[in-house]
Design a protein around this motif. Structure first.
Motif, mmCIF file in Angstrom:
data_model
loop_
_atom_site.group_PDB
_atom_site.id
_atom_site.type_symbol
_atom_site.label_atom_id
_atom_site.label_comp_id
_atom_site.label_asym_id
_atom_site.label_seq_id
_atom_site.Cartn_x
_atom_site.Cartn_y
_atom_site.Cartn_z
ATOM 1 N N SER A 95 0.825 -1.215 0.000
ATOM 2 C CA SER A 95 0.000 0.000 0.000
ATOM 3 C C SER A 95 0.855 1.259 0.000
ATOM 4 C CB SER A 95 -0.924 -0.002 1.223
ATOM 5 O OG SER A 95 -0.170 -0.059 2.425
ATOM 6 N N ALA A 96 2.115 1.150 0.422
ATOM 7 C CA ALA A 96 3.003 2.313 0.430
ATOM 8 C C ALA A 96 3.226 2.860 -0.972
ATOM 9 C CB ALA A 96 4.336 1.946 1.071
ATOM 10 N N VAL A 97 3.137 1.979 -1.966
ATOM 11 C CA VAL A 97 3.267 2.399 -3.366
ATOM 12 C C VAL A 97 1.949 2.185 -4.100
ATOM 13 C CG1 VAL A 97 5.756 2.248 -3.619
ATOM 14 C CG2 VAL A 97 4.394 0.172 -3.807
ATOM 15 N N CYS A 98 0.852 2.354 -3.369
ATOM 16 C CA CYS A 98 -0.511 2.320 -3.930
ATOM 17 C C CYS A 98 -0.964 0.929 -4.346
ATOM 18 C CB CYS A 98 -0.653 3.294 -5.100
ATOM 19 S SG CYS A 98 -0.495 5.027 -4.630
ATOM 20 N N GLY A 99 -0.406 -0.111 -3.750
ATOM 21 C CA GLY A 99 -0.860 -1.457 -4.046
ATOM 22 C C GLY A 99 -2.147 -1.801 -3.315
ATOM 23 N N VAL A 100 -2.896 -2.764 -3.857
ATOM 24 C CA VAL A 100 -4.199 -3.161 -3.324
ATOM 25 C C VAL A 100 -4.126 -4.602 -2.831
ATOM 26 C CG1 VAL A 100 -6.633 -3.522 -3.884
ATOM 27 C CG2 VAL A 100 -5.387 -1.616 -4.909
ATOM 28 N N THR A 101 -4.710 -4.866 -1.667
ATOM 29 C CA THR A 101 -4.796 -6.230 -1.140
ATOM 30 C C THR A 101 -6.230 -6.718 -1.275
ATOM 31 O OG1 THR A 101 -3.013 -5.830 0.440
ATOM 32 C CG2 THR A 101 -4.467 -7.707 0.870
ATOM 33 N N LEU A 102 -6.433 -7.854 -1.954
ATOM 34 C CA LEU A 102 -7.762 -8.412 -2.187
ATOM 35 C C LEU A 102 -7.855 -9.822 -1.625
ATOM 36 C CD1 LEU A 102 -8.259 -7.300 -5.915
ATOM 37 C CD2 LEU A 102 -9.098 -6.149 -3.854
ATOM 38 N N ASP A 103 -9.046 -10.219 -1.258
ATOM 39 C CA ASP A 103 -9.319 -11.569 -0.751
ATOM 40 C C ASP A 103 -9.265 -12.543 -1.929
ATOM 41 O OD1 ASP A 103 -10.528 -13.958 0.121
ATOM 42 O OD2 ASP A 103 -11.872 -12.901 1.480
ATOM 43 N N THR A 104 -8.395 -13.549 -1.833
ATOM 44 C CA THR A 104 -8.189 -14.473 -2.949
ATOM 45 C C THR A 104 -8.921 -15.806 -2.783
ATOM 46 O OG1 THR A 104 -6.155 -15.315 -1.918
ATOM 47 C CG2 THR A 104 -5.925 -13.478 -3.462
ATOM 48 N N THR A 105 -9.836 -15.897 -1.827
ATOM 49 C CA THR A 105 -10.537 -17.164 -1.591
ATOM 50 C C THR A 105 -11.664 -17.404 -2.589
ATOM 51 O OG1 THR A 105 -12.110 -16.151 -0.039
ATOM 52 C CG2 THR A 105 -10.028 -16.981 0.870
ATOM 53 N N GLY A 106 -12.037 -16.378 -3.342
ATOM 54 C CA GLY A 106 -13.146 -16.515 -4.276
ATOM 55 C C GLY A 106 -14.504 -16.372 -3.624
ATOM 56 N N LYS A 107 -14.538 -16.041 -2.337
ATOM 57 C CA LYS A 107 -15.805 -15.941 -1.616
ATOM 58 C C LYS A 107 -16.371 -14.522 -1.615
ATOM 59 C CE LYS A 107 -14.648 -19.729 1.553
ATOM 60 N NZ LYS A 107 -14.453 -20.111 2.974
ATOM 61 N N LYS A 108 -15.536 -13.550 -1.959
ATOM 62 C CA LYS A 108 -15.973 -12.149 -1.905
ATOM 63 C C LYS A 108 -15.987 -11.546 -3.304
ATOM 64 C CE LYS A 108 -14.707 -9.597 1.536
ATOM 65 N NZ LYS A 108 -13.944 -8.757 2.502
ATOM 66 N N GLU A 109 -17.071 -10.824 -3.614
ATOM 67 C CA GLU A 109 -17.181 -10.133 -4.892
ATOM 68 C C GLU A 109 -16.768 -8.674 -4.714
ATOM 69 O OE1 GLU A 109 -21.019 -10.563 -6.643
ATOM 70 O OE2 GLU A 109 -21.046 -12.743 -6.420
ATOM 71 N N TYR A 110 -16.142 -8.126 -5.754
ATOM 72 C CA TYR A 110 -15.675 -6.743 -5.711
ATOM 73 C C TYR A 110 -16.183 -5.968 -6.924
ATOM 74 C CZ TYR A 110 -12.068 -8.086 -2.260
ATOM 75 O OH TYR A 110 -11.396 -8.534 -1.142
ATOM 76 N N LEU A 111 -16.349 -4.671 -6.733
ATOM 77 C CA LEU A 111 -16.428 -3.741 -7.849
ATOM 78 C C LEU A 111 -15.022 -3.189 -8.012
ATOM 79 C CD1 LEU A 111 -18.386 -2.207 -9.831
ATOM 80 C CD2 LEU A 111 -18.184 -0.299 -8.225
ATOM 81 N N ILE A 112 -14.450 -3.329 -9.204
ATOM 82 C CA ILE A 112 -13.060 -2.953 -9.449
ATOM 83 C C ILE A 112 -12.990 -2.019 -10.649
ATOM 84 C CG2 ILE A 112 -10.729 -3.784 -9.927
ATOM 85 C CD1 ILE A 112 -11.563 -6.512 -8.836
ATOM 86 N N SER A 113 -12.295 -0.890 -10.487
ATOM 87 C CA SER A 113 -12.055 0.015 -11.603
ATOM 88 C C SER A 113 -10.560 0.162 -11.815
ATOM 89 C CB SER A 113 -12.683 1.383 -11.340
ATOM 90 O OG SER A 113 -11.940 2.091 -10.353
ATOM 91 N N GLY A 114 -10.165 0.505 -13.035
ATOM 92 C CA GLY A 114 -8.757 0.690 -13.337
ATOM 93 C C GLY A 114 -8.547 0.806 -14.828
ATOM 94 N N SER A 115 -7.332 0.593 -15.263
ATOM 95 C CA SER A 115 -7.006 0.640 -16.689
ATOM 96 C C SER A 115 -6.761 -0.775 -17.191
ATOM 97 C CB SER A 115 -5.772 1.512 -16.929
ATOM 98 O OG SER A 115 -4.656 1.018 -16.204
ATOM 99 N N ALA A 116 -7.309 -1.088 -18.356
ATOM 100 C CA ALA A 116 -7.207 -2.442 -18.903
ATOM 101 C C ALA A 116 -6.447 -2.455 -20.222
ATOM 102 C CB ALA A 116 -8.601 -3.031 -19.106
ATOM 103 N N GLU A 117 -5.818 -3.578 -20.497
ATOM 104 C CA GLU A 117 -5.167 -3.808 -21.780
ATOM 105 C C GLU A 117 -6.071 -4.703 -22.627
ATOM 106 O OE1 GLU A 117 -1.314 -5.449 -21.092
ATOM 107 O OE2 GLU A 117 -0.784 -3.947 -19.582
ATOM 108 N N ALA A 118 -5.740 -4.815 -23.899
ATOM 109 C CA ALA A 118 -6.568 -5.616 -24.812
ATOM 110 C C ALA A 118 -6.394 -7.112 -24.589
ATOM 111 C CB ALA A 118 -6.222 -5.264 -26.259
#
Length: 220
Positions: A95-118
């Motif tokens: 998080s010190a360099v703007c990183g995000v920690t997400l739950d990787t168990t597959g049990k939680k749904e997120y709304l996620i925004s950002g920049s995407a590649e093709a």
């Protein structure tokens, strides 16, 4: 109970302070209405995170490897973005360099925004809009596909103190902090700033799409 406050990358900065040969990083984000967070990014999705690992993503100018966190995701819905599903989300390792920690168990749904590649890859920072789906109000969820896009030409101005007034007809005043001492107040949770027929913008509340009379300049 933790309150999730939207933050958007256009009002954020990951700063580097130089002190001789040492680098100090810190991440600063400004709070924004969910509506703004929807309009700003290139991609907005609903997804589950089903895995994660640290990967190399090149080298810095000294030849040291640059580490990133790669999250494997299962996309549920694309609200804005490329024609193909997003498969991987990349972020900084802390998080010190703007990183995000997400739950990787597959049990939680997120709304996620950002920049995407093709190629199905997406890049996010701590300052992008990333919220647990369950933390969003019913109005916010509905507005992702029905209302927010109707006001992306509008501007939301946050009121920090009285007096507070619009400077152009295209503005909506965000007064949650003044009236409730909350960033995530009634306006953030239940209203969208909508552009009307005469080019002005106004707050609209309701699960259904705005009525024709509202778009034809009916007082909200």
């Amino acid at each position: 109970m933790h309150i999730y406050t939207p933050k958007c990358y256009l009002k954020s900065v990951c700063r580097v302070l130089y002190n001789l040969d040492r680098f100090f990083f810190f991440c600063h984000c400004s709070n924004s209405h969910v509506f703004v967070c929807f309009c700003v990014p290139f991609t907005v999705i609903r997804a589950k995170v089903v895995g994660g690992k640290e990967v190399d993503s090149g080298s810095d100018i000294y030849g040291n490897p640059i580490k990133r966190i790669q999250y494997d995701i299962k996309q549920i819905k694309m609200f804005k973005g490329p024609d193909r599903d997003i498969e991987f989300v990349y972020t900084a390792p802390s998080s010190a360099v703007c990183g995000v920690t997400l739950d990787t168990t597959g049990k939680k749904e997120y709304l996620i925004s950002g920049s995407a590649e093709a190629n199905g890859k997406m890049h996010v920072t701590l300052c992008d809009l990333i919220m647990p789906w369950e933390a969003m109000s019913a109005t916010q969820k509905k507005s992702l596909s029905q209302r927010y896009q109707m006001g992306c030409e509008c501007k939301i101005t946050r009121c920090a103190a009285f007096p507070c007034e619009v400077s152009t007809p295209e503005e909506c005043l965000w007064t949650d902090w003044l009236t409730e001492k909350l960033i995530n107040g009634r306006q953030a949770n239940h209203y969208a700033c909508i552009k009307r027929g005469d080019g002005s913008c106004a707050w609209y509340r309701g699960a259904a799409p705005p009525k024709k009379e509202f778009l034809d300049v009916e007082d909200p």
